[in-house]
Design a protein around this motif. Structure first.
Motif, PDB file in Angstrom:
ATOM      1  N   GLY A  24      -1.750  21.649   3.218  1.00 47.71           N
ATOM      2  CA  GLY A  24      -1.954  21.544   4.647  1.00 47.71           C
ATOM      3  C   GLY A  24      -2.124  20.116   5.110  1.00 47.71           C
ATOM      4  N   ALA A  25      -2.928  19.957   6.158  1.00 49.32           N
ATOM      5  CA  ALA A  25      -3.080  18.660   6.816  1.00 49.32           C
ATOM      6  C   ALA A  25      -4.206  17.844   6.174  1.00 49.32           C
ATOM      7  CB  ALA A  25      -3.369  18.863   8.297  1.00 49.32           C
ATOM      8  N   TRP A  26      -3.985  16.505   6.160  1.00 49.10           N
ATOM      9  CA  TRP A  26      -4.965  15.550   5.646  1.00 49.10           C
ATOM     10  C   TRP A  26      -5.176  14.453   6.673  1.00 49.10           C
ATOM     11  CZ3 TRP A  26      -7.070  15.905   0.602  1.00 49.10           C
ATOM     12  CH2 TRP A  26      -6.501  16.898  -0.197  1.00 49.10           C
ATOM     13  N   ALA A  27      -6.376  13.870   6.641  1.00 52.38           N
ATOM     14  CA  ALA A  27      -6.665  12.707   7.470  1.00 52.38           C
ATOM     15  C   ALA A  27      -7.684  11.835   6.741  1.00 52.38           C
ATOM     16  CB  ALA A  27      -7.210  13.121   8.836  1.00 52.38           C
ATOM     17  N   GLU A  28      -7.336  10.594   6.525  1.00 56.58           N
ATOM     18  CA  GLU A  28      -8.250   9.646   5.875  1.00 56.58           C
ATOM     19  C   GLU A  28      -8.756  10.172   4.535  1.00 56.58           C
ATOM     20  OE1 GLU A  28      -9.125   6.561   7.014  1.00 56.58           O
ATOM     21  OE2 GLU A  28      -7.688   6.788   8.645  1.00 56.58           O
ATOM     22  N   LYS A  55       0.831  -1.208   0.000  1.00 55.50           N
ATOM     23  CA  LYS A  55       0.000   0.000   0.000  1.00 55.50           C
ATOM     24  C   LYS A  55       0.861   1.251   0.000  1.00 55.50           C
ATOM     25  CE  LYS A  55      -3.767  -2.229   2.592  1.00 55.50           C
ATOM     26  NZ  LYS A  55      -4.710  -2.254   1.446  1.00 55.50           N
ATOM     27  N   ARG A  56       0.307   2.338  -0.569  1.00 57.48           N
ATOM     28  CA  ARG A  56       1.011   3.614  -0.534  1.00 57.48           C
ATOM     29  C   ARG A  56       1.134   4.055   0.925  1.00 57.48           C
ATOM     30  NH1 ARG A  56      -2.473   3.897  -4.887  1.00 57.48           N
ATOM     31  NH2 ARG A  56      -4.124   4.839  -3.612  1.00 57.48           N
ATOM     32  N   HIS A  57       2.352   4.300   1.362  1.00 56.64           N
ATOM     33  CA  HIS A  57       2.578   4.609   2.775  1.00 56.64           C
ATOM     34  C   HIS A  57       3.882   5.379   2.895  1.00 56.64           C
ATOM     35  CE1 HIS A  57       1.559   3.799   7.036  1.00 56.64           C
ATOM     36  NE2 HIS A  57       2.868   3.913   7.218  1.00 56.64           N
ATOM     37  N   GLY A  58       3.777   6.648   3.353  1.00 58.09           N
ATOM     38  CA  GLY A  58       4.951   7.505   3.412  1.00 58.09           C
ATOM     39  C   GLY A  58       4.826   8.623   2.380  1.00 58.09           C
ATOM     40  N   GLN A  59       5.957   9.171   1.969  1.00 54.98           N
ATOM     41  CA  GLN A  59       5.959  10.258   0.990  1.00 54.98           C
ATOM     42  C   GLN A  59       5.719   9.715  -0.417  1.00 54.98           C
ATOM     43  OE1 GLN A  59       6.200  13.581   1.283  1.00 54.98           O
ATOM     44  NE2 GLN A  59       6.289  13.537   3.524  1.00 54.98           N
ATOM     45  N   GLY A  60       4.919  10.463  -1.189  1.00 56.53           N
ATOM     46  CA  GLY A  60       4.682  10.039  -2.553  1.00 56.53           C
ATOM     47  C   GLY A  60       4.067  11.130  -3.408  1.00 56.53           C
ATOM     48  N   ILE A  61       4.064  10.889  -4.708  1.00 59.29           N
ATOM     49  CA  ILE A  61       3.448  11.810  -5.680  1.00 59.29           C
ATOM     50  C   ILE A  61       2.460  11.004  -6.509  1.00 59.29           C
ATOM     51  CG2 ILE A  61       3.823  13.388  -7.601  1.00 59.29           C
ATOM     52  CD1 ILE A  61       6.679  13.766  -6.612  1.00 59.29           C
ATOM     53  N   TYR A  62       1.196  11.434  -6.465  1.00 59.83           N
ATOM     54  CA  TYR A  62       0.149  10.756  -7.230  1.00 59.83           C
ATOM     55  C   TYR A  62      -0.334  11.723  -8.310  1.00 59.83           C
ATOM     56  CZ  TYR A  62      -3.782   7.632  -8.156  1.00 59.83           C
ATOM     57  OH  TYR A  62      -4.662   6.769  -8.745  1.00 59.83           O
ATOM     58  N   ARG A  63      -0.238  11.314  -9.561  1.00 64.78           N
ATOM     59  CA  ARG A  63      -0.669  12.142 -10.688  1.00 64.78           C
ATOM     60  C   ARG A  63      -1.919  11.534 -11.315  1.00 64.78           C
ATOM     61  NH1 ARG A  63       5.004  12.591 -10.874  1.00 64.78           N
ATOM     62  NH2 ARG A  63       5.717  14.768 -11.009  1.00 64.78           N
ATOM     63  N   PHE A  64      -2.960  12.345 -11.394  1.00 66.59           N
ATOM     64  CA  PHE A  64      -4.210  11.905 -11.994  1.00 66.59           C
ATOM     65  C   PHE A  64      -4.190  12.161 -13.499  1.00 66.59           C
ATOM     66  CE2 PHE A  64      -5.006  12.779  -7.614  1.00 66.59           C
ATOM     67  CZ  PHE A  64      -5.969  11.861  -7.203  1.00 66.59           C
ATOM     68  N   LYS A  65      -4.900  11.345 -14.225  1.00 64.60           N
ATOM     69  CA  LYS A  65      -4.954  11.490 -15.672  1.00 64.60           C
ATOM     70  C   LYS A  65      -5.594  12.811 -16.081  1.00 64.60           C
ATOM     71  CE  LYS A  65      -7.796   8.911 -17.978  1.00 64.60           C
ATOM     72  NZ  LYS A  65      -8.469   7.733 -18.608  1.00 64.60           N
ATOM     73  N   GLU A 110       2.119  13.084   2.114  1.00 59.69           N
ATOM     74  CA  GLU A 110       2.194  11.869   2.917  1.00 59.69           C
ATOM     75  C   GLU A 110       0.974  10.967   2.701  1.00 59.69           C
ATOM     76  OE1 GLU A 110       4.463  12.741   6.950  1.00 59.69           O
ATOM     77  OE2 GLU A 110       2.890  14.226   6.640  1.00 59.69           O
ATOM     78  N   TYR A 111       1.235   9.670   2.757  1.00 57.99           N
ATOM     79  CA  TYR A 111       0.189   8.649   2.677  1.00 57.99           C
ATOM     80  C   TYR A 111       0.255   7.756   3.911  1.00 57.99           C
ATOM     81  CZ  TYR A 111      -1.262   9.379  -2.187  1.00 57.99           C
ATOM     82  OH  TYR A 111      -1.781   9.891  -3.339  1.00 57.99           O
ATOM     83  N   SER A 112      -0.900   7.169   4.233  1.00 58.25           N
ATOM     84  CA  SER A 112      -0.955   6.138   5.260  1.00 58.25           C
ATOM     85  C   SER A 112      -1.967   5.085   4.817  1.00 58.25           C
ATOM     86  CB  SER A 112      -1.367   6.724   6.607  1.00 58.25           C
ATOM     87  OG  SER A 112      -1.472   5.702   7.585  1.00 58.25           O
ATOM     88  N   MET A 113      -1.493   3.872   4.568  1.00 54.90           N
ATOM     89  CA  MET A 113      -2.359   2.772   4.169  1.00 54.90           C
ATOM     90  C   MET A 113      -3.234   3.149   2.975  1.00 54.90           C
ATOM     91  SD  MET A 113      -1.305   0.500   6.206  1.00 54.90           S
ATOM     92  CE  MET A 113      -2.496  -0.805   6.005  1.00 54.90           C
ATOM     93  N   ASN A 114      -2.614   3.691   1.936  1.00 56.20           N
ATOM     94  CA  ASN A 114      -3.262   4.028   0.662  1.00 56.20           C
ATOM     95  C   ASN A 114      -4.068   5.315   0.689  1.00 56.20           C
ATOM     96  OD1 ASN A 114      -2.356   2.315  -1.279  1.00 56.20           O
ATOM     97  ND2 ASN A 114      -4.230   1.123  -1.464  1.00 56.20           N
ATOM     98  N   LYS A 115      -4.102   6.018   1.824  1.00 56.15           N
ATOM     99  CA  LYS A 115      -4.900   7.243   1.909  1.00 56.15           C
ATOM    100  C   LYS A 115      -4.013   8.450   2.194  1.00 56.15           C
ATOM    101  CE  LYS A 115      -9.174   5.026   3.482  1.00 56.15           C
ATOM    102  NZ  LYS A 115     -10.227   4.996   4.534  1.00 56.15           N
ATOM    103  N   LYS A 116      -4.443   9.604   1.668  1.00 58.36           N
ATOM    104  CA  LYS A 116      -3.729  10.841   1.971  1.00 58.36           C
ATOM    105  C   LYS A 116      -3.874  11.108   3.467  1.00 58.36           C
ATOM    106  CE  LYS A 116      -6.171  13.053  -1.148  1.00 58.36           C
ATOM    107  NZ  LYS A 116      -6.763  11.930  -1.916  1.00 58.36           N
ATOM    108  N   HIS A 117      -2.751  11.228   4.151  1.00 64.29           N
ATOM    109  CA  HIS A 117      -2.794  11.339   5.605  1.00 64.29           C
ATOM    110  C   HIS A 117      -1.493  11.982   6.078  1.00 64.29           C
ATOM    111  CE1 HIS A 117      -4.729  10.024   9.414  1.00 64.29           C
ATOM    112  NE2 HIS A 117      -3.494  10.069   9.868  1.00 64.29           N
TER     113      HIS A 117
END
Length: 277
Positions: free
Chosen positions: A90-94, A50-60, A68-75
């Motif tokens: 800023g901040a994200w959760a779930e 699962k996506r977990h930690g720092q990452g870059i997600y690009r949408f089509k 940051e990600y936690s268990m596939n979610k922006k967190h």
């Protein structure tokens, strides 16, 4: 089984691709790059598939999330760039904006403050770029609600708000050195040009009822705004608080009274949900 996977890959314009680290169980684990079947891409950290930690997600569609990600979610902390040009940082959760963050809207307006479940909630400041005015105070479920202050170029209003509008007792503070106290009332007015066969219609409008004019007074700002301090007004010794002011005369005629602007529409329909890998 092999034929089923082959058919699925053939039916999709993109097959799932992954290049990167794996653990002993052959799960995506560590740093990796993925191309999802819908055309979105992700590069960053994985943990147990699962996506977990720092990452870059690009949408089509042109949107992208960096953070940051936690268990596939922006967190955690992250920045989302929307296709229309707006940006949230800023901040994200779930997978939702939650905590402190700054949202820059397509029209240039800016909100900085607290968020809860994707909505402005708590203490925050909304700046209207067209007029330079700003609302500073309490928000509830995306709306101005509770104690707040509307700040304009040469005057400001302090009081309570409900559903983005001032309500009840409050005061206007003018840079000339005086205040007008009063209250906002909801008044029903008959709608003009009603056809005879129809029942009379009425609409509710806000009306300012002025009560008195005074010198500058102290005001305790809402918790979390203006650093929780009391605004202090210093006057020169023996200087009158109000000079030649008629208490029965309104200090803000129609062309001077601030308009209660509706906030810029937040972008609600942008698809932020990443496809599950």
């Amino acid at each position: 089984m092999h034929d089923i996977f082959a058919a699925a890959a053939w039916a999709s314009p993109y097959a799932f691709e992954y290049e990167g680290d794996r653990n002993e169980a052959q799960e995506r684990h560590g740093h990796g790059k993925a191309r999802l079947p819908n055309g979105d891409t992700y590069e960053g950290q994985y943990e147990h598939g699962k996506r977990h930690g720092q990452g870059i997600y690009r949408f089509k569609n042109g949107a992208r999330y960096i953070g940051e990600y936690s268990m596939n979610k922006k967190h955690g902390q992250g920045t989302f760039f929307y296709p229309d040009g707006s940006v949230y940082e800023g901040a994200w959760a779930e997978d939702q904006r939650h905590g402190h963050g700054v949202y820059r809207y397509p029209n240039g307006d800016i909100y900085e403050g607290d968020w809860s479940s994707h909505k402005r909630h708590g203490q925050g400041t909304y700046t209207y770029v067209d007029t330079g005015s700003k609302y500073q105070g309490t928000w509830t479920n995306g709306k101005q609600e509770g104690a707040g202050e509307l700040i304009h170029l040469n005057h400001r209003y302090q009081g309570n708000f409900a559903s983005n509008n001032p309500t009840g007792p409050g005061k206007y503070i003018f840079d000339i050195g005086c205040e007008q106290h009063g209250e906002y009332l909801q008044v029903e007015q008959d709608k003009a040009e009603v056809e005879e066969e129809e029942e009379p219609l009425s609409v509710t409008v806000l009306k300012w009822k002025a009560e008195k004019v005074t010198g500058l007074t102290l005001w305790t700002s809402p918790p979390g705004t203006r650093k929780d301090t009391i605004e202090k007004i210093e006057l020169k010794e023996n200087e009158p608080l109000v000079k030649e002011v008629n208490a029965n005369e309104s200090l803000h005629p129609a062309d001077m009274e601030p308009k209660v602007d509706s906030e810029a529409t937040e972008i609600p329909n942008v698809q932020e949900e990443e496809r599950k890998e």
